[in-house]
Structures are given as structure tokens and as C-alpha cells.
Design a protein around this motif. Structure first.
Motif, mmCIF file in Angstrom:
data_model
loop_
_atom_site.group_PDB
_atom_site.id
_atom_site.type_symbol
_atom_site.label_atom_id
_atom_site.label_comp_id
_atom_site.label_asym_id
_atom_site.label_seq_id
_atom_site.Cartn_x
_atom_site.Cartn_y
_atom_site.Cartn_z
ATOM 1 N N ASP A 86 0.835 -1.209 0.000
ATOM 2 C CA ASP A 86 0.000 0.000 0.000
ATOM 3 C C ASP A 86 0.868 1.258 0.000
ATOM 4 O O ASP A 86 0.592 2.217 -0.729
ATOM 5 C CB ASP A 86 -0.917 0.027 1.223
ATOM 6 C CG ASP A 86 -1.920 -1.105 1.250
ATOM 7 O OD1 ASP A 86 -2.266 -1.623 0.167
ATOM 8 O OD2 ASP A 86 -2.350 -1.484 2.357
ATOM 9 N N GLN A 136 2.821 1.550 -3.421
ATOM 10 C CA GLN A 136 1.960 2.029 -4.509
ATOM 11 C C GLN A 136 1.597 3.504 -4.326
ATOM 12 O O GLN A 136 1.493 4.241 -5.302
ATOM 13 C CB GLN A 136 0.684 1.182 -4.608
ATOM 14 C CG GLN A 136 0.940 -0.263 -5.004
ATOM 15 C CD GLN A 136 1.496 -0.399 -6.401
ATOM 16 O OE1 GLN A 136 2.683 -0.231 -6.636
ATOM 17 N NE2 GLN A 136 0.626 -0.703 -7.339
ATOM 18 N N THR A 180 -6.311 3.405 -4.926
ATOM 19 C CA THR A 180 -6.768 3.053 -3.585
ATOM 20 C C THR A 180 -6.981 4.333 -2.783
ATOM 21 O O THR A 180 -6.507 5.413 -3.167
ATOM 22 C CB THR A 180 -5.738 2.174 -2.857
ATOM 23 O OG1 THR A 180 -4.550 2.961 -2.617
ATOM 24 C CG2 THR A 180 -5.387 0.919 -3.658
ATOM 25 N N GLU A 231 -3.622 5.843 -1.904
ATOM 26 C CA GLU A 231 -3.010 6.504 -3.056
ATOM 27 C C GLU A 231 -3.637 7.879 -3.282
ATOM 28 O O GLU A 231 -2.934 8.859 -3.538
ATOM 29 C CB GLU A 231 -3.159 5.645 -4.310
ATOM 30 C CG GLU A 231 -2.319 4.385 -4.276
ATOM 31 C CD GLU A 231 -2.679 3.395 -5.381
ATOM 32 O OE1 GLU A 231 -3.421 3.756 -6.326
ATOM 33 O OE2 GLU A 231 -2.233 2.236 -5.294
#
Length: 192
Positions: free
Chosen positions: A105, A108, A121, A124
């Protein structure tokens, strides 16, 4: 050593990679990301850590970033595109290989904080918006994006990406395809 558990070591390592103005921006992004995470239900510790790491390679020489990208076979369109995007992709690699960050997580969120992507997400989106609106940012339209961020993260991100696209067009620079796709993905899901 776990960077997640040693804040001072992390900040020292990050600070060593950049000049003071970029470091202050980084601190602003980390704090803003934490606040947005608390507001929108994401993990505030992950958001803060991603904020600390998002510009890890930003001040590196272009050749050093290019070497990282080539060694890890990143897309040719990235290498042929705007060098301003390289730091996020290089940073995602470097935080894994040199800092042992293994959380996908966080990786990214660092990778896509400049370009966005389809299907971002929550983390993000938070890091991308935090990068735009942290308190040290001063540019035309930032207050609009800050206001939107307090109400609707997707609208704030769509506004931020749209502003970036407009700026790049005005400067006669190429727009990285992921950014256009991310913008289209966001606006197609918004209530009009």
C-alpha cells in the motif's frame, strides 16, 4: 531495522536525500496525509509514512533515477516522458530495496503520487491530494482543492489532476497517459 517503528531514523534518512525546502514540503505532506486518512477512514500511520517517503528520490540527479528505472525495467514510455515523474517510480523501488519497506500500500502510494492511475486506492488518493494541498503549497487554485479535500476526496483529486493536465498543456509538455486515465476514471464516477 523497521522504519515503521523508528521515526527519527526515518526522518534522518529522508532528510539526507533532499534540500531543506523539499524536506519541509515532505513534512507537510506527511501531516496532511495523516489528517486526510483520519477524515476518510484510512490508516493514518501508513498515510504519514507514505507522505514521508513520497519524494525520497525527488532531489536525486536525473541520471541516478534513470539508472534505477532501467535496472528495474520500468516502461519505456516513462523513460521517454517528463523526467518530473521519474522520482515517484524510482522512489517506490528505492524504498523497497534500500529501506526495506515491504508494505504494498505504501509502495503504490509513493509510485502513483505524481501520475495517479485508474482504480486508485484510498491511500493513493490521500497521498496524491496531500502532495497538492500541504500547507507550504502556494499556487493558483490550491485553496479550491483544499476546500474540496475537506468535503470530497475524489472531487479534490479530479480537480488537482485536471489542473495538472491544463498546466502541462499550457506549457506544451506531454501528459503522461496514466494521468489522463486517472482523471477520466475519477470524473466518470463523480456526481455531476
Amino acid at each position: 531495522m523497521s522504519w515503521l517503528n523508528d521515526r527519527e531514523a526515518l526522518l534522518s534518512q529522508v532528510r539526507a536525500q533532499m534540500h531543506e525546502k523539499r524536506y519541509q514540503h515532505t513534512l507537510g505532506v506527511a501531516e496532511t496525509a495523516r489528517q486526510l486518512a483520519l477524515q476518510y477512514g484510512a490508516d493514518p500511520d501508513k498515510a504519514e509514512l507514505a507522505g514521508f517517503l513520497h519524494d525520497y528520490c525527488k532531489c536525486w540527479p536525473v541520471e541516478r533515477m534513470r539508472d534505477v528505472l532501467i535496472r528495474h525495467d520500468l516502461p519505456a514510455d516513462l523513460l521517454n516522458g517528463d523526467k518530473e515523474l521519474w522520482h515517484s517510480f524510482a522512489g517506490a523501488i528505492v524504498i523497497q530495496t534500500e529501506m526495506n519497506v515491504s508494505d504494498p500500500d505504501i509502495i503504490q502510494a509513493v509510485r502513483y503520487h505524481t501520475t495517479g492511475r485508474v482504480g486508485m486506492t484510498l491511500l493513493e488518493k490521500i497521498v496524491c491530494v496531500a502532495d497538492y494541498i500541504e500547507p507550504n503549497r502556494i499556487f493558483s487554485g490550491v485553496e479550491t482543492i483544499r476546500s474540496l479535500a475537506s468535503q470530497d476526496l475524489d472531487k479534490a483529486l479530479a480537480q488537482a489532476l485536471g489542473s495538472t493536465i491544463q498546466h502541462l498543456i499550457q506549457q506544451k509538455k506531454t501528459v503522461y497517459p496514466l494521468t489522463l486515465l486517472a482523471y477520466n476514471d475519477l470524473v466518470s464516477g463523480l456526481d455531476t
